[in-house]
Design a protein around this motif. Structure first.
Motif, short mmCIF file in Angstrom:
data_model
loop_
_atom_site.label_atom_id
_atom_site.label_comp_id
_atom_site.label_asym_id
_atom_site.label_seq_id
_atom_site.Cartn_x
_atom_site.Cartn_y
_atom_site.Cartn_z
N ALA A 1 -100.84 74.87 98.15
CA ALA A 1 -101.33 73.60 97.61
C ALA A 1 -100.24 72.90 96.79
N THR A 2 -99.49 73.68 96.02
CA THR A 2 -98.41 73.11 95.21
C THR A 2 -97.35 72.49 96.09
N ARG A 3 -96.97 73.21 97.15
CA ARG A 3 -95.94 72.68 98.07
C ARG A 3 -96.42 71.43 98.78
N ALA A 4 -97.72 71.36 99.07
CA ALA A 4 -98.28 70.20 99.76
C ALA A 4 -98.56 69.04 98.80
N GLY A 5 -98.33 69.27 97.50
CA GLY A 5 -98.58 68.23 96.51
C GLY A 5 -100.05 68.07 96.17
N ARG A 6 -100.90 69.00 96.60
CA ARG A 6 -102.35 68.93 96.35
C ARG A 6 -102.71 69.82 95.17
N VAL A 7 -102.48 69.37 93.98
CA VAL A 7 -102.75 70.21 92.82
C VAL A 7 -103.80 69.60 91.89
N ASP A 8 -104.64 68.70 92.44
CA ASP A 8 -105.66 68.13 91.57
C ASP A 8 -106.71 69.17 91.23
N GLU A 9 -107.49 68.85 90.22
CA GLU A 9 -108.46 69.81 89.67
C GLU A 9 -109.48 70.28 90.71
N ALA A 10 -109.94 69.38 91.58
CA ALA A 10 -110.93 69.75 92.58
C ALA A 10 -110.38 70.78 93.55
N VAL A 11 -109.16 70.60 94.00
CA VAL A 11 -108.53 71.55 94.93
C VAL A 11 -108.34 72.89 94.24
N LEU A 12 -107.87 72.86 93.01
CA LEU A 12 -107.65 74.10 92.27
C LEU A 12 -108.97 74.86 92.08
#
Length: 157
Positions: A126-137
């Motif tokens: 997720a970090t590499r894909a730039g998807r680090v928002d709270e919902a994804v986490l």
């Protein structure tokens, strides 16, 4: 030497599969498969001031051994300064978090029964894909029986 369930194995210094978490790395030392589910072990090299939100592991106990530096550990409503050589045991279901002290620090994380390696792998993706928002986490955490409860409280050193 093969490394399957029940097989003995040895890792030399700096060996283990690396997980890139953006600002720091973890090294996988033992997995569920290698230990027959008994435990998983990771080594974390973390920057000063780093810390995850307060959370609970519902399916596994967690233990920290501080190898270098200092961590501030938050267990339920108490704070503990934990310099190198400190050991912390956190039973499943206990609200906790931590903050790295004023210098980069290193710790071992042991989960029993084995847990969390997949969590850190997904977090890395997720970090590499730039998807680090709270919902994804939160979605990732829930898949690994971890509940994120919120930020570290004010006044948490």
């Amino acid at each position: 030497m093969k490394e399957g369930p029940g097989d003995a194995f040895v890792l030399q210094p700096d060996e283990g599969r690396s997980i890139d978490l953006g600002g720091f790395r973890m090294s996988v030392k033992a997995t569920r498969n290698q230990t027959g589910g008994a435990f998983s072990l990771l080594e974390a090299d973390e920057p000063a001031g780093f810390g995850p939100p307060i959370h609970v592991h519902h399916d596994a106990a967690e233990a920290f051994y501080v190898v270098a530096g200092e961590y501030i550990i938050f267990l339920e409503d108490t704070e503990h300064a934990c310099p190198a050589g400190s050991f912390v045991f956190i039973p499943a279901g206990v609200r906790h978090g931590f903050r790295v002290g004023t210098v980069a620090s290193r710790k071992l994380n042991l989960y029993t029964p084995a847990a969390m390696v997949g969590y850190f792998d997904e977090l890395s993706q997720a970090t590499r894909a730039g998807r680090v928002d709270e919902a994804v986490l939160n979605e990732i955490a829930l898949r690994y029986s971890m509940e994120v409860l919120g930020p570290v409280p004010e006044g948490y050193a």
